[in-house]
Design a protein around this motif. Structure first.
Motif, mmCIF file in Angstrom:
data_model
loop_
_atom_site.group_PDB
_atom_site.id
_atom_site.type_symbol
_atom_site.label_atom_id
_atom_site.label_comp_id
_atom_site.label_asym_id
_atom_site.label_seq_id
_atom_site.Cartn_x
_atom_site.Cartn_y
_atom_site.Cartn_z
ATOM 1 N N UNK A 68 46.723 31.826 38.512
ATOM 2 C CA UNK A 68 46.994 31.751 39.944
ATOM 3 C C UNK A 68 46.605 33.020 40.693
ATOM 4 N N UNK A 69 47.039 34.170 40.213
ATOM 5 C CA UNK A 69 46.749 35.417 40.925
ATOM 6 C C UNK A 69 45.251 35.707 40.955
ATOM 7 N N UNK A 70 44.585 35.465 39.867
ATOM 8 C CA UNK A 70 43.132 35.656 39.811
ATOM 9 C C UNK A 70 42.452 34.734 40.824
ATOM 10 N N UNK A 71 42.895 33.488 40.860
ATOM 11 C CA UNK A 71 42.318 32.521 41.795
ATOM 12 C C UNK A 71 42.559 32.908 43.242
ATOM 13 N N UNK A 72 43.759 33.390 43.533
ATOM 14 C CA UNK A 72 44.071 33.802 44.899
ATOM 15 C C UNK A 72 43.232 35.005 45.312
ATOM 16 N N UNK A 73 43.035 35.941 44.390
ATOM 17 C CA UNK A 73 42.206 37.105 44.699
ATOM 18 C C UNK A 73 40.762 36.722 44.959
ATOM 19 N N UNK A 74 40.237 35.835 44.121
ATOM 20 C CA UNK A 74 38.854 35.373 44.306
ATOM 21 C C UNK A 74 38.711 34.629 45.631
ATOM 22 N N UNK A 75 39.701 33.800 45.965
ATOM 23 C CA UNK A 75 39.655 33.050 47.225
ATOM 24 C C UNK A 75 39.702 33.996 48.423
ATOM 25 N N UNK A 76 40.538 35.030 48.373
ATOM 26 C CA UNK A 76 40.614 35.980 49.482
ATOM 27 C C UNK A 76 39.282 36.706 49.674
ATOM 28 N N UNK A 77 38.657 37.104 48.569
ATOM 29 C CA UNK A 77 37.352 37.767 48.668
ATOM 30 C C UNK A 77 36.294 36.806 49.205
ATOM 31 N N UNK A 78 36.340 35.574 48.755
ATOM 32 C CA UNK A 78 35.379 34.575 49.229
ATOM 33 C C UNK A 78 35.539 34.345 50.730
ATOM 34 N N UNK A 89 25.374 40.734 62.854
ATOM 35 C CA UNK A 89 25.371 42.148 62.498
ATOM 36 C C UNK A 89 26.755 42.549 61.997
ATOM 37 N N UNK A 90 26.775 43.158 60.821
ATOM 38 C CA UNK A 90 28.017 43.651 60.231
ATOM 39 C C UNK A 90 27.782 45.108 59.878
ATOM 40 N N UNK A 91 28.725 45.940 60.233
ATOM 41 C CA UNK A 91 28.587 47.362 59.958
ATOM 42 C C UNK A 91 28.592 47.657 58.462
ATOM 43 N N UNK A 92 27.866 48.684 58.120
ATOM 44 C CA UNK A 92 27.781 49.102 56.720
ATOM 45 C C UNK A 92 29.158 49.440 56.157
ATOM 46 N N UNK A 93 30.018 50.024 56.979
ATOM 47 C CA UNK A 93 31.378 50.359 56.529
ATOM 48 C C UNK A 93 32.176 49.103 56.169
ATOM 49 N N UNK A 94 31.981 48.039 56.943
ATOM 50 C CA UNK A 94 32.670 46.778 56.641
ATOM 51 C C UNK A 94 32.201 46.210 55.301
ATOM 52 N N UNK A 95 30.887 46.269 55.064
ATOM 53 C CA UNK A 95 30.356 45.811 53.771
ATOM 54 C C UNK A 95 30.885 46.674 52.633
ATOM 55 N N UNK A 96 30.907 47.989 52.848
ATOM 56 C CA UNK A 96 31.406 48.895 51.802
ATOM 57 C C UNK A 96 32.879 48.618 51.480
ATOM 58 N N UNK A 97 33.666 48.340 52.491
ATOM 59 C CA UNK A 97 35.087 48.035 52.273
ATOM 60 C C UNK A 97 35.227 46.741 51.468
ATOM 61 N N UNK A 98 34.418 45.735 51.798
ATOM 62 C CA UNK A 98 34.474 44.478 51.045
ATOM 63 C C UNK A 98 34.025 44.700 49.598
ATOM 64 N N UNK A 99 32.957 45.462 49.418
ATOM 65 C CA UNK A 99 32.466 45.746 48.071
ATOM 66 C C UNK A 99 33.486 46.540 47.256
ATOM 67 N N UNK A 100 34.214 47.432 47.910
ATOM 68 C CA UNK A 100 35.268 48.183 47.208
ATOM 69 C C UNK A 100 36.376 47.236 46.754
ATOM 70 N N UNK A 101 36.715 46.265 47.594
ATOM 71 C CA UNK A 101 37.719 45.262 47.206
ATOM 72 C C UNK A 101 37.219 44.414 46.048
ATOM 73 N N UNK A 102 35.956 44.049 46.092
ATOM 74 C CA UNK A 102 35.361 43.280 44.994
ATOM 75 C C UNK A 102 35.396 44.088 43.707
ATOM 76 N N UNK A 103 35.036 45.354 43.797
ATOM 77 C CA UNK A 103 35.041 46.219 42.619
ATOM 78 C C UNK A 103 36.454 46.351 42.044
ATOM 79 N N UNK A 104 37.439 46.534 42.899
ATOM 80 C CA UNK A 104 38.841 46.612 42.454
ATOM 81 C C UNK A 104 39.261 45.320 41.763
ATOM 82 N N UNK A 105 38.872 44.197 42.340
ATOM 83 C CA UNK A 105 39.205 42.884 41.781
ATOM 84 C C UNK A 105 38.607 42.724 40.380
ATOM 85 N N UNK A 106 37.340 43.048 40.244
ATOM 86 C CA UNK A 106 36.662 42.923 38.946
ATOM 87 C C UNK A 106 37.300 43.864 37.929
ATOM 88 N N UNK A 107 37.506 45.088 38.309
ATOM 89 C CA UNK A 107 38.094 46.072 37.394
ATOM 90 C C UNK A 107 39.491 45.636 36.943
#
Length: 126
Positions: A68-78, A89-107
Motif C-alpha cells: 500500500x505505501x509503495x503504491x501510494x508513493x508511486x501514485x503521488x509521484x505519477x 513551461x516548467x521551471x528547472x527547480x520544479x523538475x529538480x524538486x520532483x526528481x529529488x522526490x523520485x530519488x528519495x522514493x527509489x532509495x
C-alpha cells in the motif's frame, strides 16, 4: 467449502505476489535510472512519458499485491508528474524538486524490507 478453482486462484495469486516482490528491486532501479537520465533543463517528453508509465504500472501493481505505501508513493509521484507535464513551461527547480522526490522514493523502496502480504487473504489455501 473451497473448490479446486478457488485454491488454484489463490496459488496463482500467491505466485504473482512473489513474482512482483522479486522483481521490485529491478523495477525501482529502472525507475531510478530513468530519473537519472532526465535533464531538468531540457526535459524530454518521451522520457517523461516513460516515467509516468512506470509509475502508473508500479502504483497499480503495488496496491494489488498489498504494498500500500509503495503504491501510494508511486501514485503521488505519477500525479505530480502529470501536473508538471501539463504545462508548456516548467521551471528547472520544479523538475529538480520532483526528481529529488523520485530519488528519495527509489532509495527508500530499495532499502525497505519486503512487507508481508495479508496472510488472512490466503486462508483458503490448504
Amino acid at each position: 467449502m473451497t473448490g479446486a478453482n478457488d485454491t488454484d486462484f489463490f496459488v496463482r495469486l500467491t505466485q504473482a505476489n512473489e513474482d512482483f516482490r522479486a522483481g521490485l528491486p529491478a523495477t525501482l532501479q529502472r525507475l531510478g535510472a530513468a530519473g537519472a537520465d532526465f535533464d531538468p533543463a531540457t526535459p524530454a517528453p518521451a522520457l517523461a512519458d516513460d516515467l509516468q508509465s512506470l509509475l502508473h504500472t508500479l502504483a497499480g501493481a503495488a496496491v494489488t499485491f498489498g504494498f500500500r505505501e509503495l503504491g501510494q508513493g508511486a501514485r503521488a509521484l505519477e500525479q505530480r508528474l502529470r501536473v508538471l507535464t501539463a504545462f508548456e513551461h516548467v521551471g528547472e527547480d520544479d523538475w529538480r524538486a520532483w526528481l529529488a522526490s523520485l530519488d528519495d522514493f527509489v532509495r527508500s523502496g530499495l532499502a525497505a524490507p519486503a512487507p508481508a502480504y495479508h496472510s488472512a487473504a490466503f486462508s483458503l489455501l490448504p
